[in-house]
Write a protein that holds these residues in place. Structure first.
Motif, PDB file in Angstrom:
ATOM      1  N   LEU A 176       0.055  -9.298   2.278  1.00 52.34           N
ATOM      2  CA  LEU A 176       0.007  -9.036   0.843  1.00 52.34           C
ATOM      3  C   LEU A 176       0.804  -7.796   0.482  1.00 52.34           C
ATOM      4  N   VAL A 177       1.475  -7.865  -0.656  1.00 49.77           N
ATOM      5  CA  VAL A 177       2.173  -6.728  -1.237  1.00 49.77           C
ATOM      6  C   VAL A 177       1.394  -6.378  -2.498  1.00 49.77           C
ATOM      7  N   LEU A 178       0.851  -5.166  -2.537  1.00 54.10           N
ATOM      8  CA  LEU A 178      -0.069  -4.780  -3.603  1.00 54.10           C
ATOM      9  C   LEU A 178       0.593  -3.908  -4.661  1.00 54.10           C
ATOM     10  N   THR A 179       0.348  -4.258  -5.921  1.00 55.35           N
ATOM     11  CA  THR A 179       0.757  -3.462  -7.080  1.00 55.35           C
ATOM     12  C   THR A 179      -0.396  -3.510  -8.064  1.00 55.35           C
ATOM     13  N   GLY A 180      -0.424  -2.558  -9.009  1.00 62.15           N
ATOM     14  CA  GLY A 180      -1.411  -2.673 -10.060  1.00 62.15           C
ATOM     15  C   GLY A 180      -1.950  -1.364 -10.578  1.00 62.15           C
ATOM     16  N   ILE A 181      -2.885  -1.529 -11.491  1.00 66.00           N
ATOM     17  CA  ILE A 181      -3.532  -0.409 -12.173  1.00 66.00           C
ATOM     18  C   ILE A 181      -5.045  -0.601 -12.030  1.00 66.00           C
ATOM     19  N   ALA A 182      -5.709   0.272 -11.411  1.00 69.52           N
ATOM     20  CA  ALA A 182      -5.365   1.623 -11.023  1.00 69.52           C
ATOM     21  C   ALA A 182      -5.341   1.740  -9.500  1.00 69.52           C
ATOM     22  N   THR A 183      -4.563   2.704  -9.051  1.00 69.83           N
ATOM     23  CA  THR A 183      -4.449   2.970  -7.625  1.00 69.83           C
ATOM     24  C   THR A 183      -5.831   3.213  -7.016  1.00 69.83           C
ATOM     25  N   SER A 184      -6.661   3.972  -7.717  1.00 68.30           N
ATOM     26  CA  SER A 184      -7.989   4.321  -7.203  1.00 68.30           C
ATOM     27  C   SER A 184      -9.032   3.242  -7.494  1.00 68.30           C
ATOM     28  N   GLY A 185      -8.644   2.186  -8.182  1.00 67.78           N
ATOM     29  CA  GLY A 185      -9.552   1.097  -8.511  1.00 67.78           C
ATOM     30  C   GLY A 185      -9.182  -0.166  -7.754  1.00 67.78           C
ATOM     31  N   VAL A 186      -8.520  -1.085  -8.445  1.00 72.26           N
ATOM     32  CA  VAL A 186      -8.218  -2.392  -7.871  1.00 72.26           C
ATOM     33  C   VAL A 186      -7.354  -2.299  -6.611  1.00 72.26           C
ATOM     34  N   VAL A 187      -6.398  -1.377  -6.582  1.00 71.44           N
ATOM     35  CA  VAL A 187      -5.514  -1.305  -5.412  1.00 71.44           C
ATOM     36  C   VAL A 187      -6.305  -0.838  -4.190  1.00 71.44           C
ATOM     37  N   LEU A 188      -7.063   0.235  -4.331  1.00 74.04           N
ATOM     38  CA  LEU A 188      -7.866   0.747  -3.222  1.00 74.04           C
ATOM     39  C   LEU A 188      -8.893  -0.283  -2.754  1.00 74.04           C
ATOM     40  N   SER A 189      -9.635  -0.852  -3.668  1.00 74.09           N
ATOM     41  CA  SER A 189     -10.679  -1.811  -3.298  1.00 74.09           C
ATOM     42  C   SER A 189     -10.099  -3.060  -2.648  1.00 74.09           C
ATOM     43  N   THR A 190      -9.000  -3.547  -3.193  1.00 77.04           N
ATOM     44  CA  THR A 190      -8.367  -4.742  -2.629  1.00 77.04           C
ATOM     45  C   THR A 190      -7.769  -4.451  -1.264  1.00 77.04           C
ATOM     46  N   LEU A 191      -7.130  -3.304  -1.125  1.00 80.00           N
ATOM     47  CA  LEU A 191      -6.550  -2.925   0.172  1.00 80.00           C
ATOM     48  C   LEU A 191      -7.630  -2.888   1.246  1.00 80.00           C
ATOM     49  N   ARG A 192      -8.739  -2.240   0.958  1.00 80.89           N
ATOM     50  CA  ARG A 192      -9.823  -2.126   1.948  1.00 80.89           C
ATOM     51  C   ARG A 192     -10.362  -3.500   2.331  1.00 80.89           C
ATOM     52  N   GLN A 193     -10.607  -4.349   1.347  1.00 77.87           N
ATOM     53  CA  GLN A 193     -11.149  -5.664   1.651  1.00 77.87           C
ATOM     54  C   GLN A 193     -10.117  -6.531   2.370  1.00 77.87           C
ATOM     55  N   ALA A 194      -8.868  -6.477   1.941  1.00 77.02           N
ATOM     56  CA  ALA A 194      -7.822  -7.270   2.588  1.00 77.02           C
ATOM     57  C   ALA A 194      -7.613  -6.823   4.034  1.00 77.02           C
ATOM     58  N   ALA A 195      -7.703  -5.532   4.280  1.00 77.22           N
ATOM     59  CA  ALA A 195      -7.583  -5.033   5.663  1.00 77.22           C
ATOM     60  C   ALA A 195      -8.723  -5.581   6.511  1.00 77.22           C
ATOM     61  N   ASP A 196      -9.927  -5.605   5.981  1.00 75.53           N
ATOM     62  CA  ASP A 196     -11.068  -6.158   6.716  1.00 75.53           C
ATOM     63  C   ASP A 196     -10.930  -7.658   6.950  1.00 75.53           C
ATOM     64  N   LEU A 197     -10.141  -8.321   6.106  1.00 73.66           N
ATOM     65  CA  LEU A 197      -9.885  -9.755   6.273  1.00 73.66           C
ATOM     66  C   LEU A 197      -8.642 -10.023   7.113  1.00 73.66           C
ATOM     67  N   ASP A 198      -8.062  -8.960   7.689  1.00 79.44           N
ATOM     68  CA  ASP A 198      -6.920  -9.051   8.604  1.00 79.44           C
ATOM     69  C   ASP A 198      -5.607  -9.475   7.960  1.00 79.44           C
ATOM     70  N   PHE A 199      -5.412  -9.167   6.690  1.00 76.41           N
ATOM     71  CA  PHE A 199      -4.116  -9.395   6.066  1.00 76.41           C
ATOM     72  C   PHE A 199      -3.183  -8.251   6.424  1.00 76.41           C
TER      73      PHE A 199
END
Length: 185
Positions: free
Chosen positions: A119-142
C-alpha cells in the motif's frame, strides 16, 4: 512482484477545507495521475455515517462531537471527496466508520480480492487516518510506503515526527516526486 494500491484517505471537502496548503491537492493529484498511468489501482477511503450517526457511541471521544452536527452523514456536502482529486470511473471508494481505513470497512476484502500486498498511503491527517491505517496494515503484513508530502496534519511538528521517526520503522517514507519517478520507470 508486489501488487500495490494507492490509498487516498479522508480527502473530503469538510476535512480539506480545514487546511491552507495550496500545494497539497496538486501534489496529491500528481501522485494519483502517476499511479493511474502506471496501472496502480487508486482506492479512495472516506469517513461516512448513516443519518443520525447510529454507528457512533457517546464514549467515542473522536467522533461523538459530530453526532449533533450531521457532519459526514448521508447528504452532507462536506463528506464528498474533494473535486480536485475526485475518483474516476473504475476507482474504488471505501467507506470507513472509524479512524483506520480498515475499521468498519471492507478495505481488507477489496485488497485481498485484488491480490494487493503493498500500500502507498496518502491522506489527512497524518496523525489520524495515516497513522492508524499504517499500524493496522503493518500488522496485516502489507508492504508500506508513505508519501510524506501527500499527507497533512494540523500540527506540523507531529507530521514531522511521524514521517521522520515513527513511520520509517514500518514503511518506506518518500516524497510524491520520488514516488512518481519510481512508478514511472
Amino acid at each position: 512482484m508486489a501488487h500495490s494500491a494507492l490509498l487516498v484517505m479522508d480527502v473530503q471537502r469538510g476535512i480539506v477545507n480545514r487546511f491552507e496548503d495550496a500545494g497539497y491537492l496538486p501534489r496529491l493529484r500528481g501522485a494519483i495521475d502517476a499511479g493511474r498511468a502506471a496501472g496502480v489501482p487508486v482506492i479512495y477511503v472516506v469517513i461516512g455515517f448513516r443519518t443520525g450517526h447510529p454507528e457512533i457511541s457517546a464514549r467515542n471521544k473522536s467522533f461523538s462531537a459530530i453526532t449533533h452536527t450531521g457532519a459526514f452523514a448521508e447528504g452532507d456536502a462536506g463528506a464528498e471527496i474533494h473535486p480536485d482529486v475526485a475518483p474516476r470511473p473504475g476507482d474504488i471508494v471505501v467507506t470507513k466508520k472509524r479512524v483506520s481505513a480498515f475499521a468498519g470497512s471492507d478495505l481488507d476484502v477489496v485488497l485481498r480480492a485484488g491480490e494487493i500486498d503493498s500500500l502507498v498511503l496518502t491522506g489527512i491527517a497524518t496523525s489520524g487516518v495515516v497513522l492508524s491505517t499504517l499500524r493496522q496494515a503493518a500488522d496485516l503484513d502489507f508492504g508500506l510506503t508513505v508519501l510524506a508530502d501527500g499527507c497533512l496534519d494540523p500540527d506540523p511538528e507531529v507530521h514531522r515526527v511521524l514521517t521522520g521517526k515513527v513511520f520509517p520503522r514500518q514503511a518506506d517514507v518518500v516524497t510524491v516526486d520520488e514516488w512518481v519517478m519510481a512508478v514511472g520507470r
